[in-house]
Design a protein around this motif. Sequence first.
Motif, PDB file in Angstrom:
ATOM      1  N   UNK A 221       0.828  -1.215   0.000  1.00 37.46           N
ATOM      2  CA  UNK A 221       0.000   0.000   0.000  1.00 37.46           C
ATOM      3  C   UNK A 221       0.854   1.254   0.000  1.00 37.46           C
ATOM      4  N   UNK A 222       0.331   2.284  -0.674  1.00 35.55           N
ATOM      5  CA  UNK A 222       1.012   3.573  -0.740  1.00 35.55           C
ATOM      6  C   UNK A 222       0.422   4.519   0.295  1.00 35.55           C
ATOM      7  N   UNK A 223       1.271   5.346   0.851  1.00 36.41           N
ATOM      8  CA  UNK A 223       0.798   6.352   1.783  1.00 36.41           C
ATOM      9  C   UNK A 223       0.091   7.463   1.019  1.00 36.41           C
ATOM     10  N   UNK A 224      -0.921   8.051   1.648  1.00 38.12           N
ATOM     11  CA  UNK A 224      -1.622   9.170   1.024  1.00 38.12           C
ATOM     12  C   UNK A 224      -0.678  10.366   0.864  1.00 38.12           C
ATOM     13  N   UNK A 225      -0.773  11.076  -0.236  1.00 41.07           N
ATOM     14  CA  UNK A 225      -0.013  12.327  -0.357  1.00 41.07           C
ATOM     15  C   UNK A 225      -0.439  13.302   0.740  1.00 41.07           C
ATOM     16  N   UNK A 226       0.433  14.231   1.099  1.00 40.98           N
ATOM     17  CA  UNK A 226       0.064  15.202   2.137  1.00 40.98           C
ATOM     18  C   UNK A 226      -1.079  16.095   1.663  1.00 40.98           C
ATOM     19  N   UNK A 227      -1.805  16.696   2.599  1.00 41.10           N
ATOM     20  CA  UNK A 227      -2.908  17.583   2.213  1.00 41.10           C
ATOM     21  C   UNK A 227      -2.414  18.738   1.352  1.00 41.10           C
ATOM     22  N   UNK A 228      -3.192  19.068   0.324  1.00 43.13           N
ATOM     23  CA  UNK A 228      -2.873  20.188  -0.564  1.00 43.13           C
ATOM     24  C   UNK A 228      -4.150  20.619  -1.260  1.00 43.13           C
ATOM     25  N   UNK A 229      -4.233  21.896  -1.566  1.00 45.70           N
ATOM     26  CA  UNK A 229      -5.422  22.415  -2.253  1.00 45.70           C
ATOM     27  C   UNK A 229      -5.169  22.627  -3.738  1.00 45.70           C
ATOM     28  N   UNK A 230      -3.985  22.274  -4.226  1.00 45.27           N
ATOM     29  CA  UNK A 230      -3.697  22.360  -5.659  1.00 45.27           C
ATOM     30  C   UNK A 230      -2.985  21.087  -6.089  1.00 45.27           C
ATOM     31  N   UNK A 231      -3.170  20.737  -7.360  1.00 45.22           N
ATOM     32  CA  UNK A 231      -2.485  19.595  -7.943  1.00 45.22           C
ATOM     33  C   UNK A 231      -2.421  19.809  -9.444  1.00 45.22           C
ATOM     34  N   UNK A 235      -0.623  18.779 -17.386  1.00 50.65           N
ATOM     35  CA  UNK A 235      -0.303  20.170 -17.658  1.00 50.65           C
ATOM     36  C   UNK A 235      -1.314  21.171 -17.133  1.00 50.65           C
ATOM     37  N   UNK A 236      -2.426  20.710 -16.617  1.00 55.76           N
ATOM     38  CA  UNK A 236      -3.435  21.598 -16.041  1.00 55.76           C
ATOM     39  C   UNK A 236      -3.252  21.647 -14.521  1.00 55.76           C
ATOM     40  N   UNK A 237      -3.461  22.812 -13.961  1.00 62.64           N
ATOM     41  CA  UNK A 237      -3.438  22.975 -12.513  1.00 62.64           C
ATOM     42  C   UNK A 237      -4.863  23.105 -12.010  1.00 62.64           C
ATOM     43  N   UNK A 238      -5.198  22.259 -11.051  1.00 61.33           N
ATOM     44  CA  UNK A 238      -6.531  22.307 -10.435  1.00 61.33           C
ATOM     45  C   UNK A 238      -6.356  22.697  -8.977  1.00 61.33           C
ATOM     46  N   UNK A 239      -7.123  23.666  -8.539  1.00 58.05           N
ATOM     47  CA  UNK A 239      -7.063  24.100  -7.157  1.00 58.05           C
ATOM     48  C   UNK A 239      -8.450  24.378  -6.629  1.00 58.05           C
ATOM     49  N   UNK A 240      -8.609  24.295  -5.311  1.00 63.87           N
ATOM     50  CA  UNK A 240      -9.928  24.554  -4.745  1.00 63.87           C
ATOM     51  C   UNK A 240      -9.824  25.448  -3.518  1.00 63.87           C
ATOM     52  N   UNK A 241     -10.921  26.113  -3.235  1.00 63.32           N
ATOM     53  CA  UNK A 241     -11.086  26.920  -2.044  1.00 63.32           C
ATOM     54  C   UNK A 241     -12.263  26.377  -1.253  1.00 63.32           C
TER      55      UNK A 241
END
Length: 334
Positions: A221-231, A235-241
């Motif tokens: 199993x892989x560990x979850x990536x750390x919390x982030x509001x952008x990814x 080539x597209x950047x998705x972010x949320x508020x």
Amino acid sequence: MAEQDLDAVALGSVRTAERPVAATDADREVVSAVPDRATLRLALVVGGLVLAVLLGFGLGRINSGGPAAAMGGADSALADHTHAPGAGAHSHGVGQTEAAEAGGLAVSRDGYTLTPVSAEFTAGRPGELRFQIRDGQRRAVTRFAVVHDKPMHLIVVRRDLTGFQHLHPSMAADGTWSVPLTLPEPGVWRAYADFTALADDGRQTATTLGVDLVAPGGYAPRALPPPATTTTVDGFTAGYQGTPEPGLTVPLTFRITAADGTSPALERYLGAYGHLVVLREGDLGYLHVHPEPELVDGAIQFWLTTPGPGRYRLYLDFATGGEVRTAEFTAIVP
């Protein structure tokens, strides 16, 4: 999530019969409680048209394609209204507890059971998942409402929340759903059937059922990536508020940016500008997320209710340039 659409039509008009010529005294001598044939025909026509209008209204609600029409029970309190842009976190009062509960934790819920018919997989090799939805009498269900352009949405993810897939099976006449499925790596995977069933009496039941699938082999199993509001994705950047809060419905607003910094033209996918699946780490509880039907200031807005603290994985499907992409986020609800 089988392409089935239910169409409803029903409107008509009735012309009243012309007034009869006045009866003579001889005619009045015979009085009968039995209506003549013309009156019977008129009554049948009127009754038939009224019934058609009522049936058309009901089927039209089924086919509206959005959660407001197709979701019953506690979720309908959330689905039957939209939220004004700028609205903050809030509670819906009655039914809020039920609405915040995670789904997909069991194969049976709300009177329906997810029954796999064929679910054998070899990691990395194309396979097929076949299953039925059965009612309380163990009969295969064959009537489903169309929600977000499909009668069945199937979500598949490994138990470490990797390998997300959003699929749409096809249903045979006997109620057996099938979909090509490849489990790319060994491990235990979770499959969620998200649907709205139509009972014989016309009741609509929106629910999510879940079942484990296994691809034998060594599982790391892989560990979850750390919390982030952008990814980034392709080539597209998705972010949320927005900040999820336990037990409250909060807005999450997603913006997509191209590599050159411009905002790409977002396209509708499955009847909406975006689709969001949220899964809870640990038990893999599945959360229903309700989107706004239109963009809000160029962004995709959803309304999320988390049942409690924990780590969650967010999967955003969006379409641009004729291609659907999935942006993934980790969020912590304190």
